[in-house]
Design an enzyme around this catalytic site. Structure first.
Site, PDB file in Angstrom:
ATOM      1  N   ASN A 133       0.829  -1.207   0.000  1.00  0.00           N
ATOM      2  CA  ASN A 133       0.000   0.000   0.000  1.00  0.00           C
ATOM      3  C   ASN A 133       0.862   1.255   0.000  1.00  0.00           C
ATOM      4  O   ASN A 133       0.577   2.226  -0.709  1.00  0.00           O
ATOM      5  CB  ASN A 133      -0.907   0.023   1.239  1.00  0.00           C
ATOM      6  N   ARG A 143     -10.936  -4.391 -13.759  1.00  0.00           N
ATOM      7  CA  ARG A 143      -9.807  -5.263 -13.419  1.00  0.00           C
ATOM      8  C   ARG A 143     -10.304  -6.702 -13.508  1.00  0.00           C
ATOM      9  O   ARG A 143     -11.336  -7.036 -12.936  1.00  0.00           O
ATOM     10  CB  ARG A 143      -9.297  -5.012 -11.993  1.00  0.00           C
ATOM     11  N   HIS A 167     -15.170  -4.278   0.491  1.00  0.00           N
ATOM     12  CA  HIS A 167     -15.202  -3.558  -0.780  1.00  0.00           C
ATOM     13  C   HIS A 167     -16.618  -3.192  -1.217  1.00  0.00           C
ATOM     14  O   HIS A 167     -16.793  -2.414  -2.160  1.00  0.00           O
ATOM     15  CB  HIS A 167     -14.527  -4.430  -1.849  1.00  0.00           C
ATOM     16  N   HIS A 199     -15.677   2.825 -14.268  1.00  0.00           N
ATOM     17  CA  HIS A 199     -15.450   2.038 -13.054  1.00  0.00           C
ATOM     18  C   HIS A 199     -16.655   1.165 -12.712  1.00  0.00           C
ATOM     19  O   HIS A 199     -16.589   0.330 -11.826  1.00  0.00           O
ATOM     20  CB  HIS A 199     -15.137   3.006 -11.894  1.00  0.00           C
TER      21      HIS A 199
END
Length: 712
Positions: free
Chosen positions: A49, A398, A615, A458
């Protein structure tokens, strides 16, 4: 509605809020209740990160400083002030991480037969083996680079681990500087030594030594005839953010490839990490050679690049890891449940179809507790092979290597179906992977597009069009997470499978917006950024404010990754001040101050950090006892609301709304992995009382699904 910017004293700096999040990640590594190898994993996540933070956020701030920009952020800090404050906050965290690795993790691993040794700790047999390994497996790929008048300071690539060595020419008495790059991408960071050589009884499970030490203690072979006087390790982080102006790029893919090449070469150095023993004179050689500023120097007491601790998770020591978790097929999609739902008149081949189940009722999915493979992937697989399916459209942000979804899209195209994939080439650090997938899909006959100029796509959406009884019916999936088989097992995400006509039509128009010149300004049910999401979210908050003002109470619950947008924060403050109860579950950045008397006392914020990365995004509004609930891909950040294409869908089925409310309750009642945000912006981890039961939301969800209790 347009809201005034929130006052700087009521807004937390986003960079410092992110550091606070990463501190909570580190806390998982430091927590002795975390299984030992999971501690190593969380330490690696903390480092990984941090690398991305420097490559993107710190790089951006440095660029602003170099451009002479002094404009303050929403919290009132200039770019330079932010950089200095970031450093002050990070140094003690890095020291904690290194201290934990040296004094706790390594020692505890020894008790389980895992020896992470320094080269100097090896016995003669182990040294002989490792030196032979160096000559056969490492030496041929090394390239020592000298620095002198004929050899300028070599380029040091991003995130590379290196040795700075001082060598002496015995004939001339002249000392020279040389750099050796460690080949960590081709050779494991921790070189394993046969346990039989240890001489320890019982025999170790795993013995290893850091690769850079193996190279360092064999430098004499790289510089024959020279004397190795000193050696030290260093690591470089460079600006790796890609900012492309779509309008200036005739071929976006070509522009991305050029940008990726520049990233591999690396931008300006934004961080120089050196081992603590490196003397200042050697540091100054590096600073001068790479044009580094002193404030970008970080002295590390220990190993550089602890993200390589990820490799320890491959050790066959299951007792040192979280118990394995394998999700279940969503009950409504299991074969036995389908049989109960079907009419006797339905043919066997129709019984096999996921579409027959979706037609009857929306399906709310919760990963990883419910399997991605037997729900979303099965949806795409059946669409690819079903002769009644005419077309498939999907957004890919992704995806995983060897993706079953990619394979299904290719198979569908080969079957003659109309297949369109929007591949977002600008998905940060996945650009190269997405370029490869885009080319592969195009070669297979899939229509590939790259989205809307100036926006990053997105949203997580699938549209399947099927011919049924001489009419076309559309089926949709709208989710919070990527279409990625790997992360679906590691991240918590929600998804909705539906055949509702209004949702289907909204998605048809959204895909037209993404692929053509449509300028859609409204949608029936979806909230879509950058078109309707900001206004829609503001309206939902304002409605709760109105309910509270009229004495009907007001209540908002929301779960997301980040809350950064000043206008939304300003509205939440306003809502709190008129009595709206606001409960927020925010994993990462949160830039508002909760619990301030007379200002935000009705706002509470918790953060959940557990084995799964939280998430999912849920937005719940009481609406005078007639709740409205939404899920989708967007966080409440300016980029999500204004600069990305996002989609949030309402949940219509009453029992699914209740399910999400129960889910939020589980998170809010967590007393083990929840952190309470304080009124000063800091976080305190909840601790169960000695006499009370421990509540870990993620573990409770695992248990509930295994018992077959959740029904959505």
């Amino acid at each position: 509605m347009s809201n005034p910017a929130v006052a700087s004293e009521h807004y937390i700096n986003r960079e410092l809020s992110w550091i606070s999040f990463n501190e909570r990640v580190l806390a998982q590594a430091l927590d002795t209740r975390t299984p030992l190898l999971e501690q190593a994993k969380f330490s690696a996540i903390f480092s990984n990160n941090l690398d991305e933070f420097f490559m993107v956020r710190v790089a951006s701030l440095k660029a602003q400083v170099e451009a002479g920009i002094t404009k303050t952020s929403a919290d009132g800090l200039t770019p330079l002030q932010q950089l200095l404050t970031i450093r002050d906050h990070l140094v003690p965290l890095i020291e904690q991480q290194q201290d934990h690795y040296r004094k706790h993790l390594k020692n505890q691993l020894v008790e389980h037969g895992v020896h992470l040794l320094d080269y100097e700790q090896l016995n003669p047999k182990e040294r002989l083996w490792i030196d032979n390994y160096f000559q056969t497996a490492i030496f041929p790929v090394l390239t020592p680079l000298a620095v002198d008048q004929a050899h300028p300071f070599p380029f040091v690539s991003n995130l590379s681990l290196n040795i700075a060595t001082l060598i002496l020419d015995p004939e001339t008495g002249q000392q020279q500087f040389a750099r050796v790059k460690i080949p960590q991408k081709t050779i494991p960071r921790f070189v394993e030594i046969p346990p039989d050589l240890s001489g320890i009884n019982p025999k170790p499970v795993h013995t290893a030594v850091p690769l850079e030490q193996v190279v360092a203690f064999n430098l004499k072979l790289l510089f024959p005839g020279m004397k190795i006087e000193e050696h030290y390790f260093f690591r470089v982080t460079r600006d790796a953010d890609l900012e492309l102006r779509d309008l200036e790029a005739d071929d976006l893919m070509s522009a991305m490839e050029q940008g990726l090449h520049k990233r591999r070469m690396g931008g300006e150095v934004v961080r120089l990490e050196v081992t603590n023993e490196m003397p200042q004179r050697v540091v100054e050689m590096l600073i001068e050679g790479m044009a580094v500023e002193e404030k970008d120097l970080y002295r590390i007491e220990g190993l550089l690049g602890l993200d390589d601790l990820f490799g320890l998770m491959r050790l066959p020591l299951e007792q040192l890891k979280d118990q394995p978790h394998i999700g279940l097929t969503a009950k409504v999609l299991s074969r036995s449940q389908r049989r109960m739902l079907e009419d006797e008149s339905i043919k066997e081949e129709e019984f096999k179809s996921i579409f027959s189940v979706i037609r009857r009722k929306d399906i709310l999915l919760h990963h990883p507790y419910e399997l991605f493979a037997t729900s979303v992937e099965e949806f795409i697989n059946q669409a690819a092979d079903d002769p009644l399916v005419m077309g498939i459209k999907i957004t890919l942000y992704r995806t995983s290597k060897d993706s079953p979804i990619i394979a299904a899209l290719i198979r569908a195209a080969e079957h003659g179906k109309q297949v369109m994939a929007l591949v977002e080439l600008k998905a940060r650090f996945d650009e190269g992977n997405n370029i490869q997938w885009a080319r592969h899909l195009e070669r297979s006959g899939v229509h590939v597009v790259y989205g809307v100029l100036g926006l990053k796509t997105h949203t997580k959406t699938i549209l399947v069009v099927r011919k049924e009884k001489e009419r076309l019916r559309s089926y949709v999936h709208i989710g919070t997470g990527n279409y990625n088989s790997k992360t679906s097992r590691l991240y918590t995400d929600l998804g909705l499978l539906s055949a509702r006509p209004e949702l289907s039509q909204d998605l048809v128009e959204l895909f037209n917006y993404l692929t053509g010149f449509s300028k859609q300004q409204s949608f029936r049910r979806l909230l879509v950024a950058p078109v309707t999401l900001r206004k829609g979210m503001e309206s939902l908050i304002l409605r709760e404010i109105e309910h509270a003002r009229e004495g009907r109470g007001g209540h908002i619950r929301a779960k997301m990754n980040a809350l950064v947008d000043p206008a939304i924060i300003s509205l939440l403050y306003e809502a709190s001040q008129v009595g709206v109860r606001i409960e927020l579950i925010i994993r990462g950045m949160c830039c508002l101050y909760p619990g301030r008397k007379g200002f935000s006392e009705n706002i509470s914020v918790i953060s959940i950090i557990g084995r799964f990365l939280e998430h999912s995004r849920i937005f719940w509004f009481a609406n005078d006892n007639n709740p409205e609930v939404y899920i989708g891909s967007a966080d409440l950040m300016p980029r999500n609301l204004d600069r990305r294409v996002e989609a949030i869908t309402p949940i219509e089925e009453p029992e699914q709304k209740e399910h999400l409310e129960r889910l939020l309750n589980l998170y809010l009642n967590d007393n083990r992995e929840a952190w309470d945000m304080q009124s000063d912006g800091s976080f305190l981890q909840r601790q169960p009382n000695p006499n009370s039961e421990e509540h870990r939301a993620q573990q409770q969800l695992i248990n509930l699904w295994q018992q077959g209790i959740p029904a959505a």
